[in-house]
Design a protein around this motif. Structure first.
Motif, mmCIF file in Angstrom:
data_model
loop_
_atom_site.group_PDB
_atom_site.id
_atom_site.type_symbol
_atom_site.label_atom_id
_atom_site.label_comp_id
_atom_site.label_asym_id
_atom_site.label_seq_id
_atom_site.Cartn_x
_atom_site.Cartn_y
_atom_site.Cartn_z
ATOM 1 N N THR A 8 0.897 -1.212 0.056
ATOM 2 C CA THR A 8 -0.019 0.083 0.168
ATOM 3 C C THR A 8 0.916 1.265 0.078
ATOM 4 O O THR A 8 1.831 1.280 0.861
ATOM 5 C CB THR A 8 -0.886 0.191 1.182
ATOM 6 N N GLN A 9 0.656 2.174 -0.963
ATOM 7 C CA GLN A 9 1.741 3.235 -1.250
ATOM 8 C C GLN A 9 0.830 4.624 -0.950
ATOM 9 O O GLN A 9 -0.252 4.772 -1.271
ATOM 10 C CB GLN A 9 2.220 3.236 -2.543
ATOM 11 N N TYR A 10 1.586 5.358 -0.162
ATOM 12 C CA TYR A 10 1.086 6.813 0.034
ATOM 13 C C TYR A 10 2.270 7.796 -0.128
ATOM 14 O O TYR A 10 3.352 7.604 -0.321
ATOM 15 C CB TYR A 10 0.766 6.827 1.454
ATOM 16 N N ILE A 11 1.760 9.122 -0.452
ATOM 17 C CA ILE A 11 2.791 10.278 -0.740
ATOM 18 C C ILE A 11 2.609 11.199 0.433
ATOM 19 O O ILE A 11 1.441 11.654 0.472
ATOM 20 C CB ILE A 11 2.905 10.543 -2.086
ATOM 21 N N ILE A 19 3.786 0.496 2.668
ATOM 22 C CA ILE A 19 3.480 -0.486 3.832
ATOM 23 C C ILE A 19 3.464 -1.938 2.976
ATOM 24 O O ILE A 19 2.761 -1.964 2.191
ATOM 25 C CB ILE A 19 2.241 -0.153 4.581
ATOM 26 N N ASP A 20 4.587 -2.575 3.297
ATOM 27 C CA ASP A 20 4.843 -3.958 2.666
ATOM 28 C C ASP A 20 4.496 -4.929 3.359
ATOM 29 O O ASP A 20 5.162 -5.285 4.542
ATOM 30 C CB ASP A 20 6.425 -3.925 2.109
ATOM 31 N N SER A 21 3.999 -5.969 2.895
ATOM 32 C CA SER A 21 3.740 -7.364 3.558
ATOM 33 C C SER A 21 4.082 -8.548 2.553
ATOM 34 O O SER A 21 3.908 -8.566 1.446
ATOM 35 C CB SER A 21 2.298 -7.515 3.750
ATOM 36 N N TRP A 22 5.229 -9.128 3.138
ATOM 37 C CA TRP A 22 5.833 -10.307 2.466
ATOM 38 C C TRP A 22 5.318 -11.367 3.395
ATOM 39 O O TRP A 22 5.172 -11.622 4.524
ATOM 40 C CB TRP A 22 7.403 -9.956 2.687
ATOM 41 N N PRO A 23 5.625 -12.785 2.490
ATOM 42 C CA PRO A 23 5.183 -13.935 3.380
ATOM 43 C C PRO A 23 6.235 -14.226 4.386
ATOM 44 O O PRO A 23 7.618 -13.924 4.054
ATOM 45 C CB PRO A 23 5.328 -15.049 2.209
ATOM 46 N N ILE A 25 7.157 -12.857 7.255
ATOM 47 C CA ILE A 25 7.853 -11.963 7.984
ATOM 48 C C ILE A 25 6.672 -10.853 8.516
ATOM 49 O O ILE A 25 5.803 -10.625 7.627
ATOM 50 C CB ILE A 25 8.957 -11.210 7.436
ATOM 51 N N SER A 26 7.148 -9.917 9.215
ATOM 52 C CA SER A 26 6.217 -8.894 9.619
ATOM 53 C C SER A 26 6.069 -7.776 8.795
ATOM 54 O O SER A 26 7.024 -7.405 8.050
ATOM 55 C CB SER A 26 6.550 -8.405 11.074
ATOM 56 N N THR A 27 4.944 -7.432 8.611
ATOM 57 C CA THR A 27 4.723 -6.051 7.676
ATOM 58 C C THR A 27 5.447 -4.915 7.984
ATOM 59 O O THR A 27 5.668 -4.740 9.450
ATOM 60 C CB THR A 27 3.127 -5.494 7.828
ATOM 61 N N TYR A 28 6.035 -4.191 7.434
ATOM 62 C CA TYR A 28 6.908 -3.378 7.699
ATOM 63 C C TYR A 28 6.494 -1.960 6.573
ATOM 64 O O TYR A 28 6.051 -1.908 5.863
ATOM 65 C CB TYR A 28 8.463 -3.603 7.753
ATOM 66 N N VAL A 29 7.029 -0.902 7.242
ATOM 67 C CA VAL A 29 6.977 0.379 6.270
ATOM 68 C C VAL A 29 8.393 1.000 5.669
ATOM 69 O O VAL A 29 9.413 0.736 6.496
ATOM 70 C CB VAL A 29 6.450 1.637 7.394
ATOM 71 N N GLU A 30 8.089 1.165 4.627
ATOM 72 C CA GLU A 30 9.265 1.861 3.740
ATOM 73 C C GLU A 30 9.288 3.017 3.505
ATOM 74 O O GLU A 30 8.121 3.607 2.789
ATOM 75 C CB GLU A 30 9.500 0.832 2.547
ATOM 76 N N ILE A 31 10.170 4.175 3.831
ATOM 77 C CA ILE A 31 10.006 5.442 3.456
ATOM 78 C C ILE A 31 11.111 5.907 2.534
ATOM 79 O O ILE A 31 12.211 5.516 2.962
ATOM 80 C CB ILE A 31 10.162 6.264 4.891
#
Length: 71
Positions: A8-11, A19-23, A25-31
């Motif tokens: 999910t992407q925001y600006i 906001i990335d969800s990968w199999p 592992i925990s969801t994390y935020v990339e900035i």
């Protein structure tokens, strides 16, 4: 290899927030952007949880080697 994630992407003020969800592992935020630290403050995200690791390195942090995953 093949990897599938949900994003999910925001600006915000010209800074990209993903906001990335990968199999497995925990969801994390990339900035990413010029004002990353001020964006952390606006979002009230703790600076002690910040990392510069890439996805492969995040998996390794969870003791998962992506090369070992067949499906």
């Amino acid at each position: 290899g093949y990897q599938e994630n949900k994003r999910t992407q925001y600006i915000l003020n010209g800074v990209e927030i993903d906001i990335d969800s990968w199999p497995m592992i925990s969801t994390y935020v990339e900035i990413e952007g010029k004002n990353e630290m001020s964006t952390l403050e606006i979002l009230e995200l703790p600076k002690d949880k910040v990392t510069t690791l890439d996805v492969d390195s995040v998996y390794k942090k969870y003791e998962i080697d992506l090369k070992d995953i067949k499906v």
